[in-house]
Motif scaffolding. Structure first.
Motif, short mmCIF file in Angstrom:
data_model
loop_
_atom_site.label_atom_id
_atom_site.label_comp_id
_atom_site.label_asym_id
_atom_site.label_seq_id
_atom_site.Cartn_x
_atom_site.Cartn_y
_atom_site.Cartn_z
N ARG A 171 1.05 -1.36 -0.03
CA ARG A 171 0.35 0.11 -0.08
C ARG A 171 0.91 1.31 -0.05
O ARG A 171 0.48 2.03 -0.63
CB ARG A 171 -1.16 -0.01 1.16
N ASN A 175 0.98 4.28 -2.93
CA ASN A 175 0.62 5.62 -2.56
C ASN A 175 1.86 6.47 -2.98
O ASN A 175 1.70 7.54 -3.68
CB ASN A 175 0.57 5.83 -1.11
N GLN A 178 1.48 6.69 -6.98
CA GLN A 178 0.16 7.75 -7.22
C GLN A 178 0.89 9.05 -7.11
O GLN A 178 0.40 9.93 -7.78
CB GLN A 178 -0.74 7.40 -6.22
N LYS A 179 1.79 9.30 -5.89
CA LYS A 179 2.19 10.66 -5.66
C LYS A 179 3.14 11.28 -6.49
O LYS A 179 2.86 12.25 -7.04
CB LYS A 179 2.83 10.93 -4.37
#
Length: 341
Positions: A171, A175, A178-179
């Protein structure tokens, strides 16, 4: 409007024939039916097949040496503003190419049998393409590269964690990916722009393959001549020689503007781009002296990257000065709300 002229690529890795180049220009026709395909055209007709182009160009090379180009490639790149103005109409693009090739012929400082060269002396074939893809040297790719590299590294790490090869938090890795995607400066529909992706917006452009020899296959007409328009004495008589590139580029722009009623902004002009490459300081002064409305459009053109500023072969101090001043002007305009987004 960006127009380039390039000689045929020669050497051991390249064919003497125009076949490879013509095949390359057929790439957008792959998988399309006959009604969807874009065909070659010239001054006299449309729907010219690739094999006809190869036959005509390869058969028009009398007395040219192995190391001499048999043809030249002209690429006409209208801006998205210009394409929007003519509604991206292929018929208008074809009409413009035919006018441009008249300007090409007129730019030779040569005579054939005592008369100026005309477009009837030029053997050429043109092809419209409607797509462009991002290449490794594009600004978007270069500026995205740090993000793309890190995303690729994290995705590789994520796969290893998912396979149980290394410990890690999936996860957290997702993340981080995605950032990086959010922070990347150039994206298309949420995806980071990478080489090979199709560019958005109107991308129509024209490739022209033009024979080095004239239509009679007797005279050599080189737009790559190292001589500017001049006269020289040969065998006791004065002979004209040379090709005026500046004239060709500028008159092609004027032809577009006249044909389609296009109001060209200063920063769109060949003269302005040449000024930027030769005298950045004067370019900035000219930019500042524009009227309010023209300046607003100019700033928008610069900011929206519809303009591709040319590579500047200048001392670094001059280049730095030009871009620093340009940045200051743009930022000042934004703060003063003189230009929109």
């Amino acid at each position: 409007m960006y127009i380039t002229i390039s000689p045929q690529k020669l050497g051991g890795a390249f064919s003497q024939s125009a076949g490879d180049f013509v095949s390359y220009l057929e790439k957008e026709n792959q998988g399309k039916n006959l009604l969807e395909k874009e065909y070659f055209f010239n001054q006299y007709g449309d729907n010219i097949r690739p094999y006809e182009v190869i036959k005509e160009i390869d058969g028009n090379t009398a007395k040219l040496k192995l190391k001499e180009p048999k043809y030249y490639s002209i690429t006409i790149n209208p801006s998205q503003y210009e394409l929007k103005h003519i509604h991206n109409n292929p018929e208008k693009l074809r009409a413009f190419v035919r006018e441009t090739m008249k300007e090409y012929a007129d730019s030779f400082n040569r005579e054939i049998n005592g008369r100026p060269i005309s477009v009837n002396d030029i053997k050429y074939f043109a092809k419209i393409e409607h797509e462009r893809t991002y290449k490794s040297n594009d600004v978007a790719i270069r500026e995205n590269k740090p993000y793309s590299n890190q995303i690729a590294h994290l995705k590789n790490e994520l796969r290893k964690v998912e396979r149980g090869e290394i410990p890690g938090n999936t996860r957290q890795l997702e993340n981080e990916i995605q950032k990086l995607v959010r922070d990347a400066p150039y994206k298309i529909r949420g995806q980071v722009v990478e080489p090979g992706m199709k560019k958005e917006g109107l991308q129509s452009h024209i490739h022209i393959i033009v024979s080095r020899k004239d239509a009679s296959n007797i005279y050599s007409l080189s737009p790559g001549s190292k001589y500017k328009a001049s006269e020289v004495e040969m065998h006791g008589k004065m002979v004209k020689r040379g090709f005026e590139r500046d004239r060709f580029f500028q008159n092609s722009e004027k032809a577009f503007d006249k044909m389609f009623g296009y109001n060209r902004n200063y920063v769109e002009s060949y003269a302005a781009r040449k000024m930027l490459s030769k005298d950045p300081k004067q370019y900035i002064i000219s930019l500042r002296s524009l009227g309010i409305n023209e300046k607003k459009i100019a700033f928008n053109l610069i900011r929206q990257t519809g303009l591709q500023l040319p590579v500047l072969h200048l001392p670094q101090s001059k280049v730095g000065f030009a871009y620093k001043q340009l940045k200051k002007i743009i930022e000042a305009g934004i703060k003063a709300s003189s230009i929109g987004y």
